[in-house]
Design a protein around this motif. Structure first.
Motif, mmCIF file in Angstrom:
data_model
loop_
_atom_site.group_PDB
_atom_site.id
_atom_site.type_symbol
_atom_site.label_atom_id
_atom_site.label_comp_id
_atom_site.label_asym_id
_atom_site.label_seq_id
_atom_site.Cartn_x
_atom_site.Cartn_y
_atom_site.Cartn_z
ATOM 1 N N LEU A 115 52.626 64.211 -92.891
ATOM 2 C CA LEU A 115 53.662 63.784 -91.948
ATOM 3 C C LEU A 115 54.815 64.776 -92.039
ATOM 4 N N ARG A 116 55.147 65.437 -90.942
ATOM 5 C CA ARG A 116 56.204 66.447 -90.886
ATOM 6 C C ARG A 116 57.112 66.115 -89.701
ATOM 7 N N LEU A 117 58.208 65.439 -89.968
ATOM 8 C CA LEU A 117 59.073 64.937 -88.912
ATOM 9 C C LEU A 117 60.297 65.828 -88.726
ATOM 10 N N ALA A 118 60.607 66.149 -87.483
ATOM 11 C CA ALA A 118 61.828 66.869 -87.145
ATOM 12 C C ALA A 118 62.824 65.853 -86.593
ATOM 13 N N VAL A 119 64.017 65.835 -87.172
ATOM 14 C CA VAL A 119 65.052 64.906 -86.732
ATOM 15 C C VAL A 119 65.576 65.350 -85.376
ATOM 16 N N GLN A 120 65.669 64.397 -84.447
ATOM 17 C CA GLN A 120 66.185 64.666 -83.103
ATOM 18 C C GLN A 120 67.625 64.178 -83.023
ATOM 19 N N GLY A 121 68.442 64.819 -82.229
ATOM 20 C CA GLY A 121 69.852 64.465 -82.157
ATOM 21 C C GLY A 121 70.279 64.040 -80.771
ATOM 22 N N GLY A 122 71.552 63.759 -80.650
ATOM 23 C CA GLY A 122 72.148 63.385 -79.380
ATOM 24 C C GLY A 122 73.653 63.405 -79.512
ATOM 25 N N ASP A 123 74.354 63.509 -78.409
ATOM 26 C CA ASP A 123 75.809 63.619 -78.444
ATOM 27 C C ASP A 123 76.497 62.312 -78.835
ATOM 28 N N GLU A 124 75.833 61.182 -78.616
ATOM 29 C CA GLU A 124 76.504 59.895 -78.784
ATOM 30 C C GLU A 124 76.127 59.173 -80.066
ATOM 31 N N GLU B 74 67.866 69.663 -94.813
ATOM 32 C CA GLU B 74 68.924 69.783 -93.811
ATOM 33 C C GLU B 74 69.309 71.256 -93.750
ATOM 34 N N GLU B 75 69.130 71.872 -92.586
ATOM 35 C CA GLU B 75 69.265 73.325 -92.483
ATOM 36 C C GLU B 75 70.152 73.723 -91.305
ATOM 37 N N PRO B 76 71.461 73.840 -91.521
ATOM 38 C CA PRO B 76 72.335 74.334 -90.451
ATOM 39 C C PRO B 76 72.112 75.822 -90.215
ATOM 40 N N GLN B 77 72.348 76.255 -88.988
ATOM 41 C CA GLN B 77 72.221 77.661 -88.616
ATOM 42 C C GLN B 77 73.611 78.218 -88.291
ATOM 43 N N PHE B 78 73.859 79.465 -88.722
ATOM 44 C CA PHE B 78 75.183 80.068 -88.545
ATOM 45 C C PHE B 78 75.076 81.457 -87.927
ATOM 46 N N GLU B 79 76.138 81.859 -87.279
ATOM 47 C CA GLU B 79 76.308 83.237 -86.806
ATOM 48 C C GLU B 79 77.611 83.769 -87.396
ATOM 49 N N SER C 250 73.846 75.631 -84.702
ATOM 50 C CA SER C 250 72.947 74.492 -84.524
ATOM 51 C C SER C 250 72.732 73.822 -85.867
ATOM 52 N N ASP C 251 72.070 72.689 -85.819
ATOM 53 C CA ASP C 251 71.759 71.944 -87.034
ATOM 54 C C ASP C 251 70.325 71.462 -86.928
ATOM 55 N N SER C 252 69.682 71.264 -88.048
ATOM 56 C CA SER C 252 68.336 70.706 -88.031
ATOM 57 C C SER C 252 68.072 70.014 -89.357
ATOM 58 N N ALA C 253 67.196 69.017 -89.311
ATOM 59 C CA ALA C 253 66.782 68.294 -90.512
ATOM 60 C C ALA C 253 65.318 67.919 -90.345
ATOM 61 N N THR C 254 64.601 67.941 -91.457
ATOM 62 C CA THR C 254 63.177 67.623 -91.421
ATOM 63 C C THR C 254 62.801 66.731 -92.596
ATOM 64 N N VAL C 255 61.704 66.019 -92.427
ATOM 65 C CA VAL C 255 61.119 65.189 -93.475
ATOM 66 C C VAL C 255 59.687 65.658 -93.675
#
Length: 198
Positions: free
Chosen positions: A172-181, A55-60, A77-82
């Motif tokens: 297997l290298r999965l990127a977690v996808q997000g959504g507002d809801e 789990e890798e959040p990005q900051f400024e 932004s935020d990102s997570a991978t498996v």
């Protein structure tokens, strides 16, 4: 401190792990130990130390002339991978690691007797990758944890070593996808340490 020793039970040793995949929209598990709902399949055996959740959040940072330290830090932004290496070759696993594709049966071309069935796997074309739902299951004795990811997508190319000296794995290298809801990912557990403090 006396309390630190008793808290050693909160150390997690993943004695068993499993990875489950399903079409996006499949019914998600409702707790950490219930049987996986219909539509999910296990990818089977995976290499011993390959499973990782990142789990890798990005900051400024805002810098000001009046301070040597940032005046404000905000998340952009935020990102997570498996990451996991699959040891079992199957049609379902091939479709998972290549991000989709199709499998068709090849008609027999003659010969004596009944020839064994053969199949053709075709990877997806550009723009044809499909998302999958994923669950990582971690078991440590009586404690179970499930990382539930409603939407993921294979994010890397596939490189498989075909050597005589070791098994050939499917990466297997999965990127977690997000959504507002909806939550991009969450954890279900029966670990009592997650309960409210006394």
């Amino acid at each position: 401190m006396a309390g630190e020793i008793s808290n050693a039970q909160q150390i997690v040793i993943p004695s068993r792990t499993r990875v489950w995949l399903a079409p996006v929209g499949a019914e998600a598990p409702t707790d950490a130990t219930v049987t996986m709902p219909t539509g999910w399949f296990s990818v089977g055996l995976t290499s011993e130390d390959s499973l990782k959740f990142n789990e890798e959040p990005q900051f400024e940072q805002v810098r000001s002339a009046q301070s040597d330290f940032p005046s404000r830090t905000f998340q952009t932004s935020d990102s997570a991978t498996v990451e996991v290496d699959l040891q079992q070759w199957s049609g379902a696993n091939f479709k998972a690691v290549f991000g989709g594709g199709s499998i068709s049966e090849i008609p027999p071309t003659g010969g004596t007797g009944t020839p064994p069935k053969q199949y053709r796997f075709t990877p997806p074309r550009i723009g044809g990758r499909t998302e999958v739902a994923a669950v990582i299951e971690v078991i440590d004795g009586a404690k179970s944890y499930r990382y539930v990811m409603p939407r993921t997508m294979q994010m890397e190319g596939v490189s498989t070593d075909l050597q005589k000296s070791k098994e050939a794995v499917l990466p297997l290298r999965l990127a977690v996808q997000g959504g507002d809801e909806a939550d991009a990912w969450y954890v279900l557990t029966n670990d009592p340490a997650f309960g409210p403090a006394a």
